[in-house]
Design an enzyme around this catalytic site. Structure first.
Site, PDB file in Angstrom:
ATOM      1  N   GLU A  43       0.809  -1.231   0.000  1.00  0.00           N
ATOM      2  CA  GLU A  43       0.000   0.000   0.000  1.00  0.00           C
ATOM      3  C   GLU A  43       0.840   1.278   0.000  1.00  0.00           C
ATOM      4  O   GLU A  43       0.412   2.298  -0.539  1.00  0.00           O
ATOM      5  CB  GLU A  43      -0.969   0.002   1.194  1.00  0.00           C
ATOM      6  CG  GLU A  43      -2.076  -1.039   1.096  1.00  0.00           C
ATOM      7  CD  GLU A  43      -1.652  -2.441   1.565  1.00  0.00           C
ATOM      8  OE1 GLU A  43      -0.449  -2.649   1.865  1.00  0.00           O
ATOM      9  OE2 GLU A  43      -2.518  -3.332   1.621  1.00  0.00           O
TER      10      GLU A  43
ATOM     11  N   PHE B  97     -10.712  -8.131  14.013  1.00  0.00           N
ATOM     12  CA  PHE B  97      -9.631  -8.541  13.122  1.00  0.00           C
ATOM     13  C   PHE B  97      -9.369  -7.439  12.089  1.00  0.00           C
ATOM     14  O   PHE B  97     -10.284  -6.928  11.465  1.00  0.00           O
ATOM     15  CB  PHE B  97     -10.005  -9.848  12.407  1.00  0.00           C
ATOM     16  CG  PHE B  97      -8.980 -10.263  11.392  1.00  0.00           C
ATOM     17  CD1 PHE B  97      -7.702 -10.642  11.776  1.00  0.00           C
ATOM     18  CD2 PHE B  97      -9.288 -10.262  10.038  1.00  0.00           C
ATOM     19  CE1 PHE B  97      -6.753 -11.011  10.838  1.00  0.00           C
ATOM     20  CE2 PHE B  97      -8.346 -10.630   9.082  1.00  0.00           C
ATOM     21  CZ  PHE B  97      -7.078 -11.008   9.490  1.00  0.00           C
ATOM     22  N   GLN B  98      -8.124  -7.086  11.923  1.00  0.00           N
ATOM     23  CA  GLN B  98      -7.690  -6.033  10.995  1.00  0.00           C
ATOM     24  C   GLN B  98      -8.391  -4.703  11.232  1.00  0.00           C
ATOM     25  O   GLN B  98      -8.687  -3.975  10.294  1.00  0.00           O
ATOM     26  CB  GLN B  98      -7.845  -6.496   9.532  1.00  0.00           C
ATOM     27  CG  GLN B  98      -6.892  -7.640   9.186  1.00  0.00           C
ATOM     28  CD  GLN B  98      -6.743  -7.890   7.700  1.00  0.00           C
ATOM     29  OE1 GLN B  98      -7.676  -7.665   6.931  1.00  0.00           O
ATOM     30  NE2 GLN B  98      -5.578  -8.364   7.291  1.00  0.00           N
TER      31      GLN B  98
ATOM     32  N   LYS C  17     -17.390  -1.640   6.231  1.00  0.00           N
ATOM     33  CA  LYS C  17     -17.833  -2.651   5.265  1.00  0.00           C
ATOM     34  C   LYS C  17     -19.355  -2.705   5.148  1.00  0.00           C
ATOM     35  O   LYS C  17     -19.896  -2.876   4.054  1.00  0.00           O
ATOM     36  CB  LYS C  17     -17.286  -4.021   5.674  1.00  0.00           C
ATOM     37  CG  LYS C  17     -17.353  -5.049   4.561  1.00  0.00           C
ATOM     38  CD  LYS C  17     -16.625  -6.325   4.956  1.00  0.00           C
ATOM     39  CE  LYS C  17     -16.696  -7.365   3.836  1.00  0.00           C
ATOM     40  NZ  LYS C  17     -16.039  -8.617   4.221  1.00  0.00           N
TER      41      LYS C  17
ATOM     42  N   MET D 179      24.041   9.403   2.234  1.00  0.00           N
ATOM     43  CA  MET D 179      23.899  10.689   2.905  1.00  0.00           C
ATOM     44  C   MET D 179      24.180  10.555   4.403  1.00  0.00           C
ATOM     45  O   MET D 179      24.845  11.399   5.002  1.00  0.00           O
ATOM     46  CB  MET D 179      22.495  11.242   2.660  1.00  0.00           C
ATOM     47  CG  MET D 179      22.238  12.578   3.305  1.00  0.00           C
ATOM     48  SD  MET D 179      23.389  13.828   2.728  1.00  0.00           S
ATOM     49  CE  MET D 179      22.491  14.492   1.336  1.00  0.00           C
TER      50      MET D 179
END
Lengths: 569, 158
Positions: A50, A112-113, A162, A476
């Site tokens: 993502e 969940f999630q 959802k 760097m």
């Protein structure tokens, strides 16, 4: 009014916003959306991670002027977006993130999630919206697009539970929206326009400074007109590269920590600084107290909270830079004649001559150094090519040596300084402008952070070219450890590291390694003619550092021009 | 210069807005001394009155950043002198305490309950009035205190 599900309404709303491509990942909490995406007519790019999707949407947005859209599921999908969204926020890029959320009844129960993504994103977005009924979806999308891409642009999150996606409702798609807490632009203050013109007309040593805001408002034309009318030199911030052609005789280039030496020096001699679409970042100005100490500063910005934030200014004008600069130009053109080159231009030429001698600009070496590669790349790339970068020394060599000649052809993460931005941003940029060459100029460290974007490039057949300056180090950081930490190289070296040629081949891309400038030029030309993604691995010396360099906490006048002056060689 | 500032914010009356406002204040590392929220004549708009100690320049910046929040309709900063401010306090005192003319710092002080366990008073006024009462009555006589924090409107001037 028509009845449909929240998810179908989302597709309709996205079509109405003329969304052509979505960079996303499906998952449990956005399955209904993906089911409707299947035959929505909107192109979906499967991004593999993502963060990659958010950077792609960002690269797309910066090139196309329109919002870029990314999608993710709840929980880890949403949290993976965070770095990409924060990057877009710091650089004022209009990215729309649409996340699935667990059903309303499960929110707050550690389902969940489940992640409280509205809470997580609050301080790195311009706005967050969580429609709690399907009927709210059309106006949520309408306001997300309006807010993201007006005023000072920025990312907007739309988090859709959802059950809202599958719920049926009578839908109204608003044509226009009034948001009472949001006025993107107030009318321009004409008195201040006149004051600004007067200060500029009287200036003896004016400098015009432009940043990302000029690109965002497409204000290059009036910006250039003012500089030419006043015969005033132009400096930019790193984000502003390209708003004014860098081969223009008045262009001094970017100023800042790794700005051009002449820009860093001459800004300190200005009596008037017109600062347009800039935010006085510490990396650009050095210590705020020292910056523009003897100058009157006029600040133009779209965002009231930028005024006097880092630096007190003498005059500020709020609104759209294009409109304000246009009005200032008109007022000036009525009162002053085009100025000829006077003593200020003489002084500028004198400094330019003096700076030609500094070691950072030395062109006598003919091996694979960052500056040599960057300069040669500029010679080879067509004018309208888009260059994206990661973050690190390779990016800074571009700052100093790569002349950007057109707006929106230089795409880089400056505010957040996000390593891994370059490759996905290049893929996103290529979707926005498929007909121009898009090159990710990268470092090995940055590249490895989001290299899965190469899988996307191959899958979608977008022939971007990734050039990796490979010093097997976080160059760097190594440079800072060399300068400030007595060469105690802590955590920077890649001792194994992938074989980038094989890595590219494993992804199905064309992998090359070059060991001379000639070979680099030849390979890059081949890449430009190819219809598949190419990776060019360029081994470079980790001990070759980037200069000029203004150390952190110092002011622009303390800019150091080479390793000898820094005392590290 | 650090001093007491009162920030008046009109916001959309919907979930999450208080969080966004408080989160912005947290980001600038301010401690909120008090915050009151209630609807105004329009039920869909709420007024927040936030009291904090802050430097002039930083609070000016904070108010601009608050104004930038989409759910914030208006935000302004005031000094205590520029507003009409009221606060309600409910104070439980030891049962043997007497509120005398000396300690009755305002007419708007009422005894709301008296029992063998405590004497409960309600006190309405500017924050300084409540402070003065608490000081006069003496710390050892106070059992517990609940203060609403101030709510305020800017004075209208011609």
């Amino acid at each position: 009014m028509v009845e449909m599900t929240g998810s179908k309404a989302l597709m309709e709303a996205l079509r109405r916003e003329k969304v052509k491509v979505i960079f996303g990942m499906p998952g449990g909490a956005n399955l209904p959306i993906y089911d409707d995406l299947y035959d929505s007519g909107i192109k979906h790019v499967s991004v593999k991670h993502e963060q990659v999707g958010a950077h792609m949407a960002d690269g797309y947005a910066r090139v196309s002027r329109g919002p870029g859209v990314c999608m993710a599921t709840s929980g880890p999908g949403a949290t993976n977006l965070v770095t990409g969204i924060a990057t877009a926020y710091m650089d004022s890029s209009p990215v729309i993130a649409i996340t699935g959320q667990v059903p309303k009844a499960m929110i707050g129960r550690d389902a969940f999630q489940e992640t409280d993504v509205v809470g997580v994103m609050a301080s790195i977005t311009k706005h967050t919206i969580q429609p709690l009924s399907a009927a709210e979806v059309p106006s949520a999308i309408k306001s997300a697009f309006y807010i993201a891409n007006s005023g000072r642009p920025g990312p907007v999150l739309v988090d859709i539970p959802k059950d809202v996606q599958v719920e049926n409702a009578e839908m109204i798609f608003p044509e226009k929206l009034e948001i009472r807490g949001y006025t993107p632009f107030l009318p321009i203050d004409r008195v201040k326009v006149a004051q600004a013109a007067e200060i500029l007309a009287k200036a003896e040593r004016p400098v015009i400074w432009g940043g990302g805001g000029i690109r965002i408002s497409d204000a290059s034309e009036p910006f250039t007109a003012i500089a030419e009318l006043l015969n005033a030199p132009v400096v930019t911030s790193l984000q502003g590269k390209g708003i004014f052609p860098e081969n223009h005789p008045l262009c001094l280039g970017p100023m800042g920590m790794h700005g051009r030496a002449e820009a860093n020096k001459l800004i300190g001699e200005a009596d008037v600084i017109l600062a347009a679409g800039v935010r006085f970042s510490d990396r650009t100005t050095g210590t705020a107290d020292e910056f523009g100490k003897s100058a009157k500063i006029i600040h133009i910005d779209a965002d009231p909270s930028e005024i006097n934030k880092n630096k007190r200014v003498h005059l500020h004008l709020l609104g759209d830079a294009k409109e304000i600069l246009g009005q200032i130009y008109k007022t000036l053109a009525n009162s002053v004649k085009r100025k000829g080159p006077g003593s200020w231009i003489e002084r500028i030429n004198e400094v330019r001559e003096e700076m030609k001698q500094i070691s950072a600009y030395d062109t006598s070496r003919s091996d694979l150094t960052g500056p040599n590669i960057v300069r040669l790349m500029r010679e080879i790339l067509p004018l309208d090519s888009i260059l994206t970068t990661g973050v690190g020394r390779h990016q800074m060599w571009c700052e100093v040596h790569y002349q950007v000649l057109k707006p929106r052809t230089w795409i880089t993460s400056t505010g957040l300084g996000t390593m891994g931005f370059g490759l996905p941003a290049a893929v996103g940029a290529k979707f926005a402008k498929p007909d121009v060459p898009v090159i990710d100029f990268d470092g090995d460290g940055s590249f490895m952070m989001t290299e899965t974007a190469l899988a996307v490039a191959v899958e979608e057949r977008v022939p971007i070219i990734a050039i990796i300056l490979n010093d097997k180090s976080l160059g760097m950081v190594e440079q800072w450890q060399r300068i400030f930490y007595k060469r105690r190289y802590s955590g920077v070296k890649t001792t194994a590291g992938p074989d980038f040629v094989k890595l590219a081949e494993a992804y199905g891309a064309d992998g090359r390694r070059v060991d001379s400038l000639e070979q680099f030029a030849k390979t890059l030309r081949e890449g430009l003619g190819s219809d598949m993604p190419m990776l060019i691995d360029v081994p470079v010396d980790p001990e070759y550092d980037v200069f000029p360099f203004m150390a952190p906490g110092k002011s622009l006048k303390d800019t150091v021009h080479g390793p000898k002056e820094m005392g590290i060689f | 210069m650090t001093s007491v500032k009162i920030i008046a914010v009109l916001v959309e009356n919907r979930p999450g807005v208080l969080f966004k406002v408080a989160n912005m204040i947290r980001r600038r590392s301010f401690n909120i001394e008090s915050i009151t929220v209630g609807t105004v004549d329009h039920k869909d708009i709420s007024r927040m009155t936030i009291t904090l100690h802050a430097d002039d320049a930083i609070v000016e910046q904070l108010v601009k950043q608050l104004s930038k929040l989409i759910d914030v309709i208006e935000a302004n900063v005031f000094t205590p002198e520029e507003v009409i401010a009221r606060e309600l306090a409910i104070i439980q005192l030891s049962p043997d305490v007497k509120v005398t003319t000396d300690t009755k710092v305002t007419q708007e002080l009422r005894i709301v309950e008296s029992s063998s366990e405590s004497l409960t008073v309600e006190l309405l006024g500017g924050p300084d009035v409540i402070d003065e009462f608490l000081q006069k009555i003496g710390e050892s006589n106070v059992l517990s205190v609940a203060r609403t924090g101030i709510t305020a409107l800017p004075k209208r001037r011609n």
